[in-house]
Structures are given as C-alpha cells and as structure tokens.
Design a protein around this motif. Structure first.
Motif, mmCIF file in Angstrom:
data_model
loop_
_atom_site.group_PDB
_atom_site.id
_atom_site.type_symbol
_atom_site.label_atom_id
_atom_site.label_comp_id
_atom_site.label_asym_id
_atom_site.label_seq_id
_atom_site.Cartn_x
_atom_site.Cartn_y
_atom_site.Cartn_z
ATOM 1 N N ALA A 34 -4.915 -11.468 -0.869
ATOM 2 C CA ALA A 34 -3.957 -12.017 0.079
ATOM 3 C C ALA A 34 -2.573 -11.443 -0.163
ATOM 4 O O ALA A 34 -1.821 -11.143 0.766
ATOM 5 C CB ALA A 34 -3.914 -13.543 -0.040
ATOM 6 N N VAL A 35 -2.218 -11.264 -1.441
ATOM 7 C CA VAL A 35 -0.924 -10.679 -1.767
ATOM 8 C C VAL A 35 -0.837 -9.260 -1.238
ATOM 9 O O VAL A 35 0.164 -8.839 -0.667
ATOM 10 C CB VAL A 35 -0.713 -10.680 -3.302
ATOM 11 C CG1 VAL A 35 0.539 -9.904 -3.671
ATOM 12 C CG2 VAL A 35 -0.596 -12.119 -3.809
ATOM 13 N N VAL A 36 -1.928 -8.498 -1.425
ATOM 14 C CA VAL A 36 -1.930 -7.097 -1.027
ATOM 15 C C VAL A 36 -1.856 -6.947 0.484
ATOM 16 O O VAL A 36 -1.146 -6.094 1.001
ATOM 17 C CB VAL A 36 -3.201 -6.396 -1.575
ATOM 18 C CG1 VAL A 36 -3.296 -4.985 -1.031
ATOM 19 C CG2 VAL A 36 -3.172 -6.379 -3.095
ATOM 20 N N THR A 37 -2.575 -7.768 1.209
ATOM 21 C CA THR A 37 -2.689 -7.555 2.643
ATOM 22 C C THR A 37 -1.563 -8.212 3.444
ATOM 23 O O THR A 37 -1.318 -7.826 4.570
ATOM 24 C CB THR A 37 -4.036 -8.124 3.138
ATOM 25 O OG1 THR A 37 -4.130 -9.504 2.783
ATOM 26 C CG2 THR A 37 -5.196 -7.372 2.526
ATOM 27 N N SER A 38 -0.884 -9.206 2.887
ATOM 28 C CA SER A 38 0.109 -9.919 3.667
ATOM 29 C C SER A 38 1.443 -9.199 3.730
ATOM 30 O O SER A 38 2.107 -9.195 4.756
ATOM 31 C CB SER A 38 0.314 -11.333 3.093
ATOM 32 O OG SER A 38 0.800 -11.250 1.762
ATOM 33 N N LYS A 39 1.867 -8.568 2.645
ATOM 34 C CA LYS A 39 3.142 -7.871 2.613
ATOM 35 C C LYS A 39 3.195 -6.989 1.376
ATOM 36 O O LYS A 39 2.330 -7.060 0.505
ATOM 37 C CB LYS A 39 4.291 -8.874 2.586
ATOM 38 C CG LYS A 39 4.261 -9.827 1.400
ATOM 39 C CD LYS A 39 5.406 -10.822 1.465
ATOM 40 C CE LYS A 39 5.345 -11.790 0.291
ATOM 41 N NZ LYS A 39 6.456 -12.763 0.337
ATOM 42 N N LYS A 40 4.235 -6.170 1.312
ATOM 43 C CA LYS A 40 4.382 -5.328 0.134
ATOM 44 C C LYS A 40 4.691 -6.204 -1.078
ATOM 45 O O LYS A 40 5.615 -7.019 -1.031
ATOM 46 C CB LYS A 40 5.500 -4.310 0.362
ATOM 47 C CG LYS A 40 5.173 -3.284 1.442
ATOM 48 C CD LYS A 40 6.296 -2.287 1.621
ATOM 49 C CE LYS A 40 5.933 -1.254 2.694
ATOM 50 N NZ LYS A 40 7.012 -0.264 2.900
ATOM 51 N N PRO A 41 3.938 -6.045 -2.147
ATOM 52 C CA PRO A 41 4.073 -6.968 -3.272
ATOM 53 C C PRO A 41 5.205 -6.599 -4.227
ATOM 54 O O PRO A 41 5.625 -5.444 -4.318
ATOM 55 C CB PRO A 41 2.727 -6.833 -3.981
ATOM 56 C CG PRO A 41 2.360 -5.403 -3.740
ATOM 57 C CD PRO A 41 2.843 -5.082 -2.342
ATOM 58 N N VAL A 42 5.697 -7.585 -4.928
ATOM 59 C CA VAL A 42 6.537 -7.367 -6.096
ATOM 60 C C VAL A 42 5.594 -7.130 -7.267
ATOM 61 O O VAL A 42 4.597 -7.835 -7.425
ATOM 62 C CB VAL A 42 7.432 -8.598 -6.365
ATOM 63 C CG1 VAL A 42 8.122 -8.486 -7.723
ATOM 64 C CG2 VAL A 42 8.469 -8.747 -5.258
ATOM 65 N N ILE A 43 5.884 -6.116 -8.071
ATOM 66 C CA ILE A 43 4.996 -5.749 -9.178
ATOM 67 C C ILE A 43 5.743 -5.850 -10.502
ATOM 68 O O ILE A 43 6.819 -5.264 -10.658
ATOM 69 C CB ILE A 43 4.441 -4.319 -8.999
ATOM 70 C CG1 ILE A 43 3.690 -4.201 -7.671
ATOM 71 C CG2 ILE A 43 3.526 -3.948 -10.164
ATOM 72 C CD1 ILE A 43 3.208 -2.790 -7.361
ATOM 73 N N TYR A 44 5.156 -6.582 -11.436
ATOM 74 C CA TYR A 44 5.674 -6.665 -12.795
ATOM 75 C C TYR A 44 4.679 -5.970 -13.713
ATOM 76 O O TYR A 44 3.474 -6.247 -13.664
ATOM 77 C CB TYR A 44 5.843 -8.117 -13.225
ATOM 78 C CG TYR A 44 6.853 -8.893 -12.409
ATOM 79 C CD1 TYR A 44 8.209 -8.564 -12.440
ATOM 80 C CD2 TYR A 44 6.451 -9.962 -11.605
ATOM 81 C CE1 TYR A 44 9.136 -9.273 -11.684
ATOM 82 C CE2 TYR A 44 7.375 -10.679 -10.854
ATOM 83 C CZ TYR A 44 8.719 -10.331 -10.901
ATOM 84 O OH TYR A 44 9.630 -11.037 -10.155
ATOM 85 N N ILE A 45 5.182 -5.075 -14.555
ATOM 86 C CA ILE A 45 4.313 -4.266 -15.405
ATOM 87 C C ILE A 45 4.599 -4.545 -16.875
ATOM 88 O O ILE A 45 5.747 -4.500 -17.320
ATOM 89 C CB ILE A 45 4.497 -2.772 -15.105
ATOM 90 C CG1 ILE A 45 4.098 -2.480 -13.651
ATOM 91 C CG2 ILE A 45 3.676 -1.912 -16.068
ATOM 92 C CD1 ILE A 45 4.379 -1.075 -13.191
ATOM 93 N N PHE A 46 3.528 -4.847 -17.600
ATOM 94 C CA PHE A 46 3.593 -5.094 -19.035
ATOM 95 C C PHE A 46 2.646 -4.110 -19.709
ATOM 96 O O PHE A 46 1.514 -3.929 -19.255
ATOM 97 C CB PHE A 46 3.156 -6.525 -19.357
ATOM 98 C CG PHE A 46 3.963 -7.594 -18.664
ATOM 99 C CD1 PHE A 46 4.952 -8.287 -19.338
ATOM 100 C CD2 PHE A 46 3.723 -7.895 -17.328
ATOM 101 C CE1 PHE A 46 5.691 -9.270 -18.695
ATOM 102 C CE2 PHE A 46 4.456 -8.876 -16.670
ATOM 103 C CZ PHE A 46 5.448 -9.570 -17.360
#
Length: 300
Positions: free
Chosen positions: A24-36
């Motif tokens: 749902a996150v991917v298809t609804s809008k451009k996501p915010v991405i946090y990388i660890f």
C-alpha cells in the motif's frame, strides 16, 4: 554493481508483489525511505566521524557515481539504497550526520548506515568510531523529534508509519566479530548461542523501531559470506567457505522466523526478509547471465 542492482530489484519485487501494508505504501505515493545498515548502505556518515578507521573517501571510490568523486560510499557507484530510491522516484536519502535538525530535509528520507556497524554494539569496535544499529536507531529518534517540532506529532506519526525502513545488518557481526580470532564473541559462544544472541538483540532493536513508529520494515538477509574475498583467501583454492555460508543460511532462517513472530505480536507490523543469499549465489554461479566475467579469485 550488477549484484547490487539485482538485490535491490529483489527487495522491491518482494514488497510490491506481496500485498499488505508495505504494498500500500509503494502503490499509493512515493515513499519516505529510512536506511539502516553497514558499509553496503553507508552514503557518507563515516566521513563525519573524525576517528573512524572505516572510511571510503579515497580517489578510486565513486568513479562510477554521478559526480565521479568519492562520497563516502564503499563502492565505485551507487549503494542498494540509492538504487531502491531511484526505482521509487525519490532522491537518495542523505547521510544523517550531514543534516541539521532544523533542516527541512528531516521531513524526508534519511540514511543512518555506517561502515563497520553490526547488530551488536561490540561489532566493529576496532574501527574506533562508527554508528552501531542501536546508535542508528537513536539517530532516527532525533529525526522524529525534529519532525514533531516542525509539523506536529500527528503528522510526524503519519509520515513515519507510512515510511519504508530498510535494514541491512549482520554481516559484520560475523566477518568482523564472530569469525575474528581476537574477538571475544567467537570464543565465548557456540554458533547456536551466537545466533540466539543476535536474534535477541534484533528482537529488542526492531521492537524499539516499532515503538518509534516503524511499520514497514525490509530486512536484508545475509549474502553468501563465505564467498567474499576475505573468506575465499582462507581456502586452498580460492573457493567459497561452505561452513561460513552455512552460518549465513542459519542466520537468515532465524531472522525470517523472528520477523514472522514480530508481525504476529505487533499490530500493523509488516516486516519482511529479502533473500539476498539466493540472488548473490545466482550471480556467482551464473555470472554470464548478468554481464559478469569474473566472480572468483585466483590463489597462487
């Protein structure tokens, strides 16, 4: 870089094809991405750590990056996080240590990865200065507090709940800890006990991230660690070390089980394991399919 691209495509496919909250996150809008993560994901955090011995600010790094110069990435080009961000149509998340908490950039994706880091705080200790996973989570907490100060708690929670958390750690816990004869963990623990320690640590850390608002977590499983140069050189013929690869397989199975338990226990959690092991092994066993010529090393 073909290997990194293939792994990134795998992780994206896992989520977009799997349905549920992450899809749902991917298809609804451009996501915010946090990388660890560790050096596979670091985009320059260690450059800001004066005492760190794990740096890649040398001329031969970054030659295939868009600038052509070293950026703190431990690669000639892009990291997995960079490739994933591009596929989602968002800029590569900047290194946490490059930001001021008053910057508007705190409202977007951020990269917390640090070369030499592991799940365990003692991993990478001989690199002197680095951000362990616990440190990275604390850094994310700083970012969230900065977001709350800018846009309010409700809006910040919505951003964080809908964000993608990419976590890629564990390799250094083996390569720069358990398998090192001068590190205590390899002496004190059997491998079964060590995996138990890693899983208990991950459980606490991912639960902490969840409590801070993380819902969509992609955990990158370990690649065939026995096939990396520092391990191949220990074999008689330059081949992969089967026992070390077996450790990675055991870790991945335990991590998958842990993520499934966390999904069942934590409401709204959607935590997935990316099968990096199979992808990288495919590249090693069938390099020509991906335009690669040399995936082994010569031992004289």
């Amino acid at each position: 870089m073909a290997a990194l691209a293939a792994v990134a495509v795998l992780v994206v496919a896992m989520v977009t094809g799997g349905g549920g909250a992450v899809a749902a996150v991917v298809t609804s809008k451009k996501p915010v991405i946090y990388i660890f993560g560790d050096s596979m994901s670091d985009v320059g955090n260690n450059n800001y750590l004066i005492l760190s011995l794990a740096k890649s600010d040398y001329p031969w790094y970054g030659i295939d990056y868009e600038t052509g110069f070293p950026t703190g990435r431990f690669t000639n080009g892009r990291t997995i996080g960079d490739i994933m961000a591009a596929k989602f149509g968002v800029p590569p998340p900047p290194p946490f240590l490059s930001l001021y908490m008053t910057d508007d950039e705190v409202l977007g994706g951020v990269n917390f990865a640090s070369g030499g880091a592991g799940l365990l705080n003692e991993t990478g200790i001989y690199f002197v200065q680095y951000l362990s996973f616990d440190n990275q989570i604390s850094s994310f907490e700083e970012i969230k507090n900065a977001m709350i100060a800018k846009i309010g708690k409700k809006a910040a929670e919505e951003v964080v709940n809908g964000a993608i958390f990419q976590v890629g750690l564990g390799s250094n816990d083996y390569i720069n800890n358990f398998l090192r004869p001068f590190m205590a963990d390899g002496i004190v623990y059997t491998h079964e006990e060590f995996i138990g320690l890693l899983m208990d640590t991950m459980d606490r850390q991912l639960t902490r991230l969840y409590d801070l608002g993380a819902r969509n977590v992609w955990f990158s499983g370990l690649a065939p660690l026995g096939c990396i140069p520092s391990q191949r050189v220990l074999s008689d013929d330059g081949g992969c070390l089967d026992d070390v690869n077996a450790y990675a397989v055991q870790f991945n199975a335990a991590a998958r089980n842990l993520l499934e338990r966390l999904n069942a226990k934590l409401p709204g959690a959607s935590m997935s394991l990316a099968d990096c092991y199979s992808v990288v092994m495919e590249l090693i066993e069938h390099p020509q399919k991906y335009g690669l010529k040399l995936v082994t090393m010569q031992v004289n």
